[in-house]
Design a protein around this motif. Structure first.
Motif, PDB file in Angstrom:
ATOM      1  N   VAL A 270      -5.327   2.044  -2.526  1.00 49.44           N
ATOM      2  CA  VAL A 270      -6.550   2.836  -2.417  1.00 49.44           C
ATOM      3  C   VAL A 270      -7.226   2.474  -1.110  1.00 49.44           C
ATOM      4  CG1 VAL A 270      -6.912   3.131  -4.890  1.00 49.44           C
ATOM      5  CG2 VAL A 270      -7.868   1.132  -3.752  1.00 49.44           C
ATOM      6  N   SER A 271      -7.828   3.453  -0.465  1.00 49.74           N
ATOM      7  CA  SER A 271      -8.466   3.164   0.819  1.00 49.74           C
ATOM      8  C   SER A 271      -9.538   4.182   1.137  1.00 49.74           C
ATOM      9  CB  SER A 271      -7.423   3.173   1.947  1.00 49.74           C
ATOM     10  OG  SER A 271      -8.014   2.837   3.184  1.00 49.74           O
TER      11      SER A 271
ATOM     12  N   ALA B 193     -11.764  -2.435  -4.838  1.00 52.66           N
ATOM     13  CA  ALA B 193     -10.972  -3.529  -5.419  1.00 52.66           C
ATOM     14  C   ALA B 193     -11.463  -3.863  -6.817  1.00 52.66           C
ATOM     15  CB  ALA B 193     -11.047  -4.764  -4.523  1.00 52.66           C
ATOM     16  N   MET B 194     -12.771  -3.825  -7.013  1.00 55.23           N
ATOM     17  CA  MET B 194     -13.335  -4.108  -8.329  1.00 55.23           C
ATOM     18  C   MET B 194     -12.930  -3.038  -9.335  1.00 55.23           C
ATOM     19  SD  MET B 194     -17.030  -5.398  -6.848  1.00 55.23           S
ATOM     20  CE  MET B 194     -17.877  -5.526  -8.421  1.00 55.23           C
ATOM     21  N   HIS B 195     -13.019  -1.774  -8.931  1.00 59.61           N
ATOM     22  CA  HIS B 195     -12.569  -0.700  -9.824  1.00 59.61           C
ATOM     23  C   HIS B 195     -11.084  -0.847 -10.127  1.00 59.61           C
ATOM     24  CE1 HIS B 195     -15.913   2.070 -10.531  1.00 59.61           C
ATOM     25  NE2 HIS B 195     -16.338   1.827  -9.311  1.00 59.61           N
ATOM     26  N   ALA B 196     -10.284  -1.131  -9.100  1.00 57.64           N
ATOM     27  CA  ALA B 196      -8.840  -1.244  -9.299  1.00 57.64           C
ATOM     28  C   ALA B 196      -8.482  -2.386 -10.240  1.00 57.64           C
ATOM     29  CB  ALA B 196      -8.145  -1.437  -7.952  1.00 57.64           C
ATOM     30  N   SER B 197      -9.317  -3.433 -10.274  1.00 58.36           N
ATOM     31  CA  SER B 197      -9.021  -4.584 -11.136  1.00 58.36           C
ATOM     32  C   SER B 197      -9.017  -4.209 -12.608  1.00 58.36           C
ATOM     33  CB  SER B 197     -10.049  -5.697 -10.887  1.00 58.36           C
ATOM     34  OG  SER B 197     -11.327  -5.342 -11.425  1.00 58.36           O
ATOM     35  N   ARG B 198      -9.605  -3.063 -12.939  1.00 57.61           N
ATOM     36  CA  ARG B 198      -9.669  -2.654 -14.341  1.00 57.61           C
ATOM     37  C   ARG B 198      -8.338  -2.083 -14.834  1.00 57.61           C
ATOM     38  NH1 ARG B 198     -14.802  -2.020 -16.607  1.00 57.61           N
ATOM     39  NH2 ARG B 198     -14.478   0.057 -17.498  1.00 57.61           N
ATOM     40  N   HIS B 199      -7.420  -1.757 -13.898  1.00 51.71           N
ATOM     41  CA  HIS B 199      -6.113  -1.266 -14.346  1.00 51.71           C
ATOM     42  C   HIS B 199      -4.944  -2.005 -13.688  1.00 51.71           C
ATOM     43  CE1 HIS B 199      -6.683   1.256 -10.678  1.00 51.71           C
ATOM     44  NE2 HIS B 199      -5.365   1.162 -10.577  1.00 51.71           N
ATOM     45  N   ALA B 200      -5.225  -3.090 -12.954  1.00 47.65           N
ATOM     46  CA  ALA B 200      -4.165  -3.806 -12.246  1.00 47.65           C
ATOM     47  C   ALA B 200      -4.152  -5.285 -12.636  1.00 47.65           C
ATOM     48  CB  ALA B 200      -4.368  -3.683 -10.738  1.00 47.65           C
TER      49      ALA B 200
ATOM     50  N   LEU C 161      -6.445   8.035  -0.528  1.00 52.73           N
ATOM     51  CA  LEU C 161      -7.423   7.733   0.503  1.00 52.73           C
ATOM     52  C   LEU C 161      -8.289   8.939   0.803  1.00 52.73           C
ATOM     53  CD1 LEU C 161      -5.955   8.129   4.017  1.00 52.73           C
ATOM     54  CD2 LEU C 161      -4.350   7.972   2.123  1.00 52.73           C
ATOM     55  N   LEU C 162      -9.445   8.656   1.384  1.00 54.70           N
ATOM     56  CA  LEU C 162     -10.307   9.687   1.938  1.00 54.70           C
ATOM     57  C   LEU C 162      -9.978   9.817   3.416  1.00 54.70           C
ATOM     58  CD1 LEU C 162     -13.721   8.721   0.311  1.00 54.70           C
ATOM     59  CD2 LEU C 162     -11.918  10.187  -0.607  1.00 54.70           C
ATOM     60  N   ALA C 163     -10.159  11.008   3.979  1.00 51.43           N
ATOM     61  CA  ALA C 163      -9.723  11.207   5.355  1.00 51.43           C
ATOM     62  C   ALA C 163     -10.469  12.347   6.022  1.00 51.43           C
ATOM     63  CB  ALA C 163      -8.217  11.479   5.392  1.00 51.43           C
ATOM     64  N   ASN C 164     -10.486  12.307   7.351  1.00 51.46           N
ATOM     65  CA  ASN C 164     -10.910  13.411   8.211  1.00 51.46           C
ATOM     66  C   ASN C 164      -9.714  13.898   9.017  1.00 51.46           C
ATOM     67  OD1 ASN C 164     -14.297  12.441   9.290  1.00 51.46           O
ATOM     68  ND2 ASN C 164     -13.592  13.559   7.498  1.00 51.46           N
TER      69      ASN C 164
ATOM     70  N   ASN D  95      -3.803   4.430 -14.340  1.00 52.80           N
ATOM     71  CA  ASN D  95      -2.641   3.969 -15.093  1.00 52.80           C
ATOM     72  C   ASN D  95      -2.440   2.471 -14.865  1.00 52.80           C
ATOM     73  OD1 ASN D  95      -2.184   6.714 -15.661  1.00 52.80           O
ATOM     74  ND2 ASN D  95      -1.021   6.942 -13.760  1.00 52.80           N
ATOM     75  N   PRO D  96      -2.091   1.714 -15.896  1.00 50.40           N
ATOM     76  CA  PRO D  96      -1.865   0.268 -15.715  1.00 50.40           C
ATOM     77  C   PRO D  96      -0.735   0.014 -14.714  1.00 50.40           C
ATOM     78  CG  PRO D  96      -2.024   0.834 -18.045  1.00 50.40           C
ATOM     79  CD  PRO D  96      -1.942   2.128 -17.307  1.00 50.40           C
ATOM     80  N   VAL D  97      -0.995  -0.883 -13.756  1.00 46.41           N
ATOM     81  CA  VAL D  97       0.006  -1.244 -12.751  1.00 46.41           C
ATOM     82  C   VAL D  97      -0.056  -2.747 -12.511  1.00 46.41           C
ATOM     83  CG1 VAL D  97      -0.031   0.992 -11.578  1.00 46.41           C
ATOM     84  CG2 VAL D  97      -1.613  -0.794 -10.853  1.00 46.41           C
ATOM     85  N   ASP D  98       0.931  -3.240 -11.773  1.00 43.27           N
ATOM     86  CA  ASP D  98       0.977  -4.675 -11.479  1.00 43.27           C
ATOM     87  C   ASP D  98       0.142  -5.015 -10.249  1.00 43.27           C
ATOM     88  OD1 ASP D  98       1.695  -7.359 -11.628  1.00 43.27           O
ATOM     89  OD2 ASP D  98       3.467  -7.062 -10.353  1.00 43.27           O
ATOM     90  N   ARG D  99       0.437  -4.380  -9.096  1.00 42.44           N
ATOM     91  CA  ARG D  99      -0.215  -4.758  -7.836  1.00 42.44           C
ATOM     92  C   ARG D  99      -0.895  -3.555  -7.194  1.00 42.44           C
ATOM     93  NH1 ARG D  99       2.670  -7.122  -3.459  1.00 42.44           N
ATOM     94  NH2 ARG D  99       1.039  -8.705  -3.254  1.00 42.44           N
ATOM     95  N   VAL D 100      -2.136  -3.773  -6.740  1.00 40.33           N
ATOM     96  CA  VAL D 100      -2.903  -2.758  -6.021  1.00 40.33           C
ATOM     97  C   VAL D 100      -3.331  -3.333  -4.677  1.00 40.33           C
ATOM     98  CG1 VAL D 100      -5.021  -1.379  -5.990  1.00 40.33           C
ATOM     99  CG2 VAL D 100      -3.747  -1.629  -8.118  1.00 40.33           C
ATOM    100  N   LEU D 101      -3.312  -2.494  -3.636  1.00 42.90           N
ATOM    101  CA  LEU D 101      -3.851  -2.844  -2.328  1.00 42.90           C
ATOM    102  C   LEU D 101      -5.094  -2.008  -2.073  1.00 42.90           C
ATOM    103  CD1 LEU D 101      -3.779  -4.078   0.550  1.00 42.90           C
ATOM    104  CD2 LEU D 101      -2.242  -2.195   1.195  1.00 42.90           C
ATOM    105  N   ASP D 102      -6.208  -2.677  -1.768  1.00 43.65           N
ATOM    106  CA  ASP D 102      -7.429  -2.002  -1.318  1.00 43.65           C
ATOM    107  C   ASP D 102      -7.510  -2.202   0.181  1.00 43.65           C
ATOM    108  OD1 ASP D 102      -9.906  -0.906  -0.866  1.00 43.65           O
ATOM    109  OD2 ASP D 102     -11.032  -2.534  -1.803  1.00 43.65           O
ATOM    110  N   LEU D 103      -7.211  -1.164   0.926  1.00 47.29           N
ATOM    111  CA  LEU D 103      -7.119  -1.232   2.380  1.00 47.29           C
ATOM    112  C   LEU D 103      -8.490  -0.947   2.996  1.00 47.29           C
ATOM    113  CD1 LEU D 103      -4.711  -1.477   4.502  1.00 47.29           C
ATOM    114  CD2 LEU D 103      -4.902   1.012   4.686  1.00 47.29           C
ATOM    115  N   GLY D 104      -9.106  -1.969   3.611  1.00 54.45           N
ATOM    116  CA  GLY D 104     -10.448  -1.821   4.154  1.00 54.45           C
ATOM    117  C   GLY D 104     -11.480  -1.900   3.053  1.00 54.45           C
TER     118      GLY D 104
END
Length: 535
Positions: free
Chosen positions: A237-238, A182-189, A286-289, A166-175
């Motif tokens: 996203v992380s 970050a590149m993928h997120a740039s397509r909707h942010a 995020l992905l997690a264990n 979904n289109p958004v203003d700001r995204v954080l790519d943590l790690g």
């Protein structure tokens, strides 16, 4: 490799021009050596691809595409002339200056990094990129260094496929690692902030962003949320360093996968604090264990329908629920467990991932350290999965869903982001309606839903009636006569209330009781995409 240098920027522009001119794409590289060799290369076997390249070269010599593929994907050195033909704008000196290639002397140039094409399709359409990362074990011939920057792997593609679009203003790519999320997120942010504890990762990620002509990405050095303290984002996203690694002498701690904490404490920290950094309505993925301790083995039927933790959820999910309960900001949560590995297999997986080979003394020492660590904390197995958190716009959270989806899904994980977004929207829509208002709407069966009926030989009545979903999570819902009949009548013409009234007469049951039984089930089918509201 800092991009504030005009010289570096010009070299990256030249590299971009050369890669495009050579048509260095996934499709063209696969065609270069064929599907069978591509499959072998995916398994770590490069000889079939090398033989195919040699057969193609013949007496004419390698093409620029073949040279790039041989050097950067197969680890074969190239002569200065061949490399110069592959990089007509960048040149051999430019490739060395940019850190792409090196020479041990003479006329033999080797790859100094992994440079490979990357293709995908998302809600915005198809795209082709190039991704630079550190050389893997196949090229190095030894275990990875602890500051290794990983390229695009299975976890990376899983997370990018899960990403809401979904289109958004700001995204954080943590790690951020190599920068792929970050590149993928740039397509909707409009703007992406990408953080990492590794300066080398930041440098390579910045190179990848520049190389692919992506704008609006800002890089910050630091651990977890430290570089963005006091800020909020519409989307986080992380793919964090979630791997459970012994904190013991002699056990390497890889920056790309090890968070420096004991057990699953890093995942706990991210889940418990992510809500602080989300704007109202913002979503973290995020992905997690998570660890299973004691008798919690994480076994399940792989279906896991419904909200909440069902019977037999096990200690792993109980731990995750505890983290959610302790969140500094109350959040909606949807956790999907995709797999569980026993402690020994988990240790083996990640020791091999670091490039240490089985059958060696080094592997045995690491295996002992891992199992000692698990034994101290009574860890029997480790779960892996997806975590989605959302900060409510107003009021209290309405979604708490923990489920197991072990095994194959109904569709490729690469398309789950759209399904997750649709499911969240459907959850919000139905949660805002009381039962009477919800049942006043008309619904239609989604196009990917099929019905199965199973009979004992000779019986007229079915012993089981199933609704199967072809896309999304590939869910299967077993229904009774009333539910299956209701779904079958959902053609967009009648409301649920009208269908229930007709069924009550047909089945000769109390309408109120049937309504109370079926409406919650229909809500779940709407959330999961089996039924779609008709305007």
């Amino acid at each position: 490799m800092r991009l504030n240098s005009p010289v570096t920027a010009s070299l990256i522009a030249a590299l971009r021009s050369d890669l495009a001119a050579a048509d260095f794409t996934v499709a063209r590289v696969t065609a270069l050596w064929g599907a069978e060799a591509a499959d072998a290369l995916h398994r770590g076997q490069r000889i079939p691809a090398l033989r195919a390249l040699d057969a193609r070269a013949g007496s004419t010599g390698p093409t620029p595409l073949a040279t790039l593929a041989a050097v950067f994907l197969l680890g074969r050195p190239a002569t200065g002339n061949d490399l110069a033909e592959a990089f007509p704008a960048l040149g051999v000196d430019g490739a060395v200056a940019l850190g792409l290639s090196s020479s041990t002397g003479g006329d033999r140039f080797f790859a100094a990094v992994d440079l490979r094409p990357y293709s995908f399709v998302d809600a915005h359409g198809p795209a082709d990129w190039w991704i630079v990362s550190d050389l893997g074990e196949l090229s190095l011939g030894h275990a990875l260094p602890v500051d290794h920057v990983l390229g695009v792997g299975g976890a990376s593609t899983t997370l990018s496929g899960l990403m809401l679009q979904n289109p958004v203003d700001r995204v954080l790519d943590l790690g951020t690692g190599c920068g792929i999320q970050a590149m993928h997120a740039s397509r909707h942010a409009n703007h992406v902030v990408a953080t990492d504890i590794s300066q080398r990762a930041i440098d390579l990620a910045a190179l990848n962003v520049e190389l692919n002509g992506i704008e609006g990405v800002e890089f910050r050095l630091g651990s977890l949320f430290e570089p963005v303290e006091g800020e909020t984002f519409d989307h986080i996203v992380s793919n964090p360093p979630f791997v459970i690694t012994p904190r013991a002498d002699g056990v390497p701690e890889y920056e790309y996968r090890d968070g420096g904490m004991v057990g699953d404490a890093l995942v706990q920290a991210v889940i418990s604090t992510a809500g602080e950094y989300l704007a109202p309505g913002g979503v973290a993925q995020l992905l997690a264990n998570w660890e299973y301790r004691g008798d919690g083995a994480g076994e399940g039927d792989g279906v896991g329908e419904g909200d909440g933790v069902g019977e037999g959820a096990g200690d792993g999910f109980a731990r995750v629920e505890g983290w959610l309960d302790a969140s500094t900001v109350p959040v909606d949560a949807w956790v999907v467990e995709r797999d569980v590995e026993d402690a020994a297999r988990y240790a083996e997986t990640w020791i091999r991932d670091g490039g240490t080979r089985q059958g060696t003394d080094a592997f045995d020492r690491l295996m002992s350290a891992w199992l000692d660590d698990f034994e101290r904390r009574d860890v029997r197995s480790v779960g892996f999965g997806y975590v989605l958190l959302r900060r409510p716009i107003t009021g209290e959270p309405t979604l708490r869903r923990l489920e197991r989806r072990h095994g194959a899904l109904g569709s490729n994980e690469a398309g789950l982001g759209v399904h997750l977004g649709d499911s969240l929207a459907a959850h919000d829509w139905q949660a805002a309606l009381d039962d009477a208002a919800f049942a006043s709407h008309r619904y239609a069966v989604a196009g990917d839903v099929t019905e199965e009926r199973h009979f004992w030989p000779g019986d007229d009545a079915p012993t089981a009636m199933l609704l199967r979903q072809g896309g999304g999570f590939g869910r299967t819902v077993q229904g009774d006569t009333g539910l299956i009949a209701l779904v079958g009548a959902c053609d967009g013409e009648l409301s649920v209330a009208a269908i229930v009234a007709a069924l009550a007469q047909l089945l000769e049951v109390d309408e109120g009781a049937l309504f109370a039984e079926l409406v919650p089930a229909v809500r779940a089918l709407v959330v999961d995409g089996f039924l779609v509201p008709v305007e």
